[in-house]
Each structure stands twice: as structure tokens, then as C-alpha cells.
Design an enzyme around this catalytic site. Sequence first.
Site, PDB file in Angstrom:
ATOM      1  N   ALA A  67       0.845  -1.197   0.000  1.00 55.48           N
ATOM      2  CA  ALA A  67       0.000   0.000   0.000  1.00 55.48           C
ATOM      3  C   ALA A  67       0.875   1.240   0.000  1.00 55.48           C
ATOM      4  CB  ALA A  67      -0.903   0.030   1.246  1.00 55.48           C
ATOM      5  N   ALA A  69       0.411   3.638   1.889  1.00 60.84           N
ATOM      6  CA  ALA A  69       0.547   4.004   3.305  1.00 60.84           C
ATOM      7  C   ALA A  69       1.597   3.174   4.037  1.00 60.84           C
ATOM      8  CB  ALA A  69      -0.804   3.868   4.009  1.00 60.84           C
ATOM      9  N   TYR A  70       2.209   2.201   3.335  1.00 57.96           N
ATOM     10  CA  TYR A  70       3.229   1.349   3.968  1.00 57.96           C
ATOM     11  C   TYR A  70       4.636   1.904   3.745  1.00 57.96           C
ATOM     12  CZ  TYR A  70      -0.438  -2.257   4.399  1.00 57.96           C
ATOM     13  OH  TYR A  70      -1.582  -2.948   4.688  1.00 57.96           O
ATOM     14  N   GLY A  71       4.761   3.219   3.822  1.00 57.73           N
ATOM     15  CA  GLY A  71       6.084   3.818   3.700  1.00 57.73           C
ATOM     16  C   GLY A  71       6.707   3.542   2.340  1.00 57.73           C
TER      17      GLY A  71
END
Length: 270
Positions: A67, A69-71
Amino acid sequence: MSDSLHDLHRPLGATGLRVSPLGLGTVKLGRDQGVKYPNGFVIPDDQGARQLLDLARELGINLLDTAPAYGRSEERLGPLLRGQRHDWVIVSKVGEEFDAGQSHFDFSAAHTRRSVERSLRRLETDVIDLVLVHSDGNDLAILEQGEVYPTLAVLKAEGKIRAFGLSGKTVAGGKLALRDGDCAMVTYNLAEQAERAVLDEAAHLGKAILIKKALASGHACLAPGVDPVRASFELIFAHPGVASAIVGTINPLHLSHNVATAAQVIRTTR
């Protein structure tokens, strides 16, 4: 190989994709802030990440969950998977961004398209197999009033994604996501079974379910002498709606144990 998943791949709903019953979650390849795990961890370097992916593939895992949002997860996976794209079913997300230790959400049409096209570049691929909406908890508002689902339908028609769905937090949202999309990602584990009705709906509709927090983010614990991993998988794989459960370990021993246990549970229950 009785302790691998190679011969246990199953349909991902009606998408035409086939996936291993365990998928590898990759948040720990890219992000170590604001994550809810009982123990701290160190993000593996490229060699460690490559060894983990090689082991997953050897064990019969073909599903990867990532994702924005997973850095740095997506941008690391692109180079790590060069020459292997055909070996993997890749799941990514839209809607949630994670910057400077904070999450923020955008479900607009423009952001959805930008996010998918950025993920394609980062993952170095022409198509993402499944894109899920990363819900902020307001599942119904996102699906009924937002632009994200219609935009994903257009991106699917354009061939940039193969399937889409919702990683949600409510029964009503999960059911609506399945009606109008291909997949719902649902929390379902020994401690949390409130969304079981979404699994029932998927089995009824022939749509796909992915399980998140399958091992309660590492918090699973039971009576003495009971293997929490086995008990978790017995619960999850007893349900006919489940296609695959995502496990997020970066520990090779844990991954091997998870795979062996899942293989045993599935073989004894089918």
C-alpha cells in the site's frame, strides 16, 4: 511438498486470479512508525527483503499485499521483483497516505487515479492485480458518496488494474463493497469476528475475501499448549468465503511455521 502451499492455490473470487491461501503483507518492508505490533522490529535491508520474498515463493506464496501508506514498501518491491512479476499476484491500496508519522485520506477521483498510476511506477508493472480502498472507517460514506469506486471501475476497464474492492471496517461497508466490486478485505481472527457476515455474503455472491489481522497482529494467545497460529487458521479456513489470509511477518522461521501450519489445517479440513 506437504508443508508448502504450491498445490493449495485457490480462486480469488470471480477475478480469474488464483492465490495462495496465505499472502505476505509487506508493511514491515517499508514502515516502522505508527504500526500496532506488540514488539519493535527493524525494517530489513534489501538482502533480507529479497531472502524473505524468495522464501515466500519457495513455500508456495504468490500473493503480496502492499500500500502507499506502507512507507517505502511499494518502491522497494518494484526492484526486488524484477524478472518475477508473473510469479506474483500483487494487491495494493488507494485512499490512505502516510507522511511524517501521520495518516491522511483522500477518496477523490483525481487522487485515486494519481495513486494507482504512482503505484504502477513504483511497482514497475503495467497492471496491479487488485486495488483495495484503504478505508478510514467511514465505509458507507466512501462507497456511496465518494468517487473512488467508480474511478477504480474505470481503471479496471482501462486495464491498469484487474480487480478492486475495499479494505473496510464495517459489515455494511464490506457487503456493499462486494456487491459493486470484486473483493473485501476483512478483519477476522480469534479475538475479532464482528465482520463474519461479510464472509458469509462473499460465499453467497462468489466474491473474494482477504483476511487482515489474521493472527491479531501478533497478539494471538490462548490457553497453554494451544498453538495460536493453528487455532487462528482453523477458524479462518473453516469459512468457505475466505480466499487468503495476509500475514505480515519478516521472520523466516515464523513464515515457514505459518505456511506449514496453514497447509496442515487446509489439508485436514478439505
